[in-house]
Design a protein around this motif. Structure first.
Motif, PDB file in Angstrom:
ATOM      1  N   LEU A 107      -9.113 -61.194  19.686  1.00  0.00           N
ATOM      2  CA  LEU A 107     -10.016 -62.235  20.159  1.00  0.00           C
ATOM      3  C   LEU A 107      -9.708 -63.547  19.429  1.00  0.00           C
ATOM      4  CD1 LEU A 107     -12.384 -62.331  22.123  1.00  0.00           C
ATOM      5  CD2 LEU A 107     -13.907 -61.783  20.223  1.00  0.00           C
ATOM      6  N   MET A 108      -9.186 -64.523  20.144  1.00  0.00           N
ATOM      7  CA  MET A 108      -8.832 -65.789  19.511  1.00  0.00           C
ATOM      8  C   MET A 108     -10.081 -66.509  19.001  1.00  0.00           C
ATOM      9  SD  MET A 108      -5.675 -65.764  19.309  1.00  0.00           S
ATOM     10  CE  MET A 108      -5.643 -63.975  19.294  1.00  0.00           C
ATOM     11  N   SER A 109     -11.221 -66.282  19.668  1.00  0.00           N
ATOM     12  CA  SER A 109     -12.488 -66.856  19.197  1.00  0.00           C
ATOM     13  C   SER A 109     -12.769 -66.438  17.751  1.00  0.00           C
ATOM     14  CB  SER A 109     -13.646 -66.384  20.080  1.00  0.00           C
ATOM     15  OG  SER A 109     -13.448 -66.790  21.413  1.00  0.00           O
ATOM     16  N   LEU A 165     -10.369 -68.312  15.303  1.00  0.00           N
ATOM     17  CA  LEU A 165     -10.751 -69.718  15.117  1.00  0.00           C
ATOM     18  C   LEU A 165     -11.911 -69.894  14.139  1.00  0.00           C
ATOM     19  CD1 LEU A 165     -10.382 -70.927  18.790  1.00  0.00           C
ATOM     20  CD2 LEU A 165      -9.039 -71.710  16.837  1.00  0.00           C
ATOM     21  N   ILE A 216      -9.746 -77.665  14.997  1.00  0.00           N
ATOM     22  CA  ILE A 216     -10.384 -76.438  15.501  1.00  0.00           C
ATOM     23  C   ILE A 216     -11.569 -76.809  16.393  1.00  0.00           C
ATOM     24  CG2 ILE A 216     -11.798 -74.457  14.784  1.00  0.00           C
ATOM     25  CD1 ILE A 216      -9.520 -73.568  13.267  1.00  0.00           C
ATOM     26  N   GLU A 267     -11.672 -75.969  20.429  1.00  0.00           N
ATOM     27  CA  GLU A 267     -12.783 -75.238  21.048  1.00  0.00           C
ATOM     28  C   GLU A 267     -13.351 -76.044  22.225  1.00  0.00           C
ATOM     29  OE1 GLU A 267     -13.827 -72.217  20.512  1.00  0.00           O
ATOM     30  OE2 GLU A 267     -13.796 -71.669  18.376  1.00  0.00           O
ATOM     31  N   GLY A 300      -8.562 -64.067  25.570  1.00  0.00           N
ATOM     32  CA  GLY A 300      -8.967 -63.972  24.166  1.00  0.00           C
ATOM     33  C   GLY A 300     -10.087 -64.930  23.790  1.00  0.00           C
ATOM     34  N   PHE A 301     -10.732 -65.519  24.817  1.00  0.00           N
ATOM     35  CA  PHE A 301     -11.855 -66.424  24.560  1.00  0.00           C
ATOM     36  C   PHE A 301     -13.109 -65.873  25.243  1.00  0.00           C
ATOM     37  CE2 PHE A 301      -7.978 -68.898  24.278  1.00  0.00           C
ATOM     38  CZ  PHE A 301      -8.135 -69.480  23.039  1.00  0.00           C
ATOM     39  N   ALA A 325     -16.259 -65.487  23.669  1.00  0.00           N
ATOM     40  CA  ALA A 325     -17.116 -64.706  22.784  1.00  0.00           C
ATOM     41  C   ALA A 325     -18.444 -65.421  22.525  1.00  0.00           C
ATOM     42  CB  ALA A 325     -16.410 -64.437  21.465  1.00  0.00           C
ATOM     43  N   ASN A 330     -19.042 -72.926  16.492  1.00  0.00           N
ATOM     44  CA  ASN A 330     -17.878 -73.227  15.657  1.00  0.00           C
ATOM     45  C   ASN A 330     -17.579 -74.728  15.637  1.00  0.00           C
ATOM     46  OD1 ASN A 330     -15.964 -72.207  13.887  1.00  0.00           O
ATOM     47  ND2 ASN A 330     -14.390 -71.989  15.470  1.00  0.00           N
TER      48      ASN A 330
END
Ligand code: ADP
Ligand code: MG
Lengths: 114, 137
Positions: free
Chosen positions: A33-35, A38, B41, B45, B101-102, B104, B110
């Motif tokens: 999970l790239m989240s 990060l 970062i 995002e 992969g995003f 979440a 963040n």
């Protein structure tokens, strides 16, 4: 531990970053999970992942992560390789599962980030 | 100095290109690596959010020696409840976004963590504007 040690230990393949194989790798973090990646504050670390797409390289770029290890024989596309080279990263691939890779590297002394 | 970058909704292979350009600019300004990491970062995002949730957008970056101010404006569905969207784990991301992969539900929290001031304005059916300000010293 160095990328070279990791290659020997796992019979891994080096996609790019041959010139950095003697650098020190102290910590590792495993995630698909790239989240999650990060949200990690540590920079100088190895990212172990079974996710293989351009955003993994982008995520590493933003996070200043210099070492990436793709598990389960994931393919690195030419686009991914080009972006990794541009950012001076070491990219390795190996055929083993995530669990096996993490176990072997932990046993060999690679430290978790927390 | 001021820079503008176009963002394309749905195009994951371009996601991060704008943040990458800003990273290069900050390096030239000799900003510390730790601060650059925080800033990019947060930008990344925000950029991924436009790609994942909106149709198109613009990243406007203005900086001087003291601060960097980034405004990401998109045309998209907007955010009906910003308080809810800010909660950790809340996500309406599509399966396609999750496969990348995003999704979440950690992006907005963040961004808040990685900038000095975050403000979000949104109009449902029109779009969203995210503004982030960070001091460079
Ligand atoms: N630019 C945007 N346009 C529309 N909706 C957005 C935008 N940014 C965030 N959202 C909404 O806020 C939610 C939470 O965002 P975020 O915390 O980044 O998590 P994620 O992107 O993983 O879903 C998203 O799932 C989406 O519903
Ligand atoms: Mg997000």
């Amino acid at each position: 531990m160095t990328p070279k040690d990791i290659i020997q230990l796992l019979d891994a393949h080096c996609i790019c970053g041959e010139e950095h194989l003697q650098r020190n790798v102290r910590n590792a973090f495993a995630a698909d999970l790239m989240s999650d990646v990060l949200r990690v504050d540590t920079s100088e670390m190895l990212l172990i992942t079974g996710m293989a797409n351009l955003q993994v390289i982008r995520t590493a770029e933003m996070s200043d992560i210099p070492f990436i290890l793709f598990v389960r024989g994931k393919m690195v596309t030419p686009e991914m390789e080009a972006l990794a080279r541009e950012n001076d990263m070491v990219v390795l691939t190996c055929p083993q599962s995530m669990f096996k890779v993490c176990g072997e590297l932990y046993k060999a002394g690679l430290q978790p980030i927390y | 100095m001021e820079f503008n970058y176009n963002l394309e909704g749905g195009n994951f292979s371009r996601a991060g290109a704008a943040s990458s350009e800003v990273k290069k600019l900050l390096k030239q300004l000799n900003v510390s690596p730790a601060l650059i990491k925080r800033i990019v970062i947060a930008l990344y995002e925000a950029e991924v959010n436009v790609v994942a949730h909106a149709y198109e957008g613009v990243m406007n970056v203005v900086f001087d020696n003291q601060t960097i101010r980034v405004k990401i404006t998109d045309k998209g569905p907007g955010i009906p409840d910003i308080g809810l969207a800010m909660q950790e784990g809340y996500s309406t991301a599509s399966p396609k976004v999750r496969e990348m992969g995003f999704g979440a539900g950690m992006g907005l929290p963040n961004m808040k963590k990685n900038c000095d001031s975050l403000s979000i304005e949104s109009q449902v059916g029109v779009g969203t504007t995210v503004t982030m300000i960070t001091h460079l010293q």
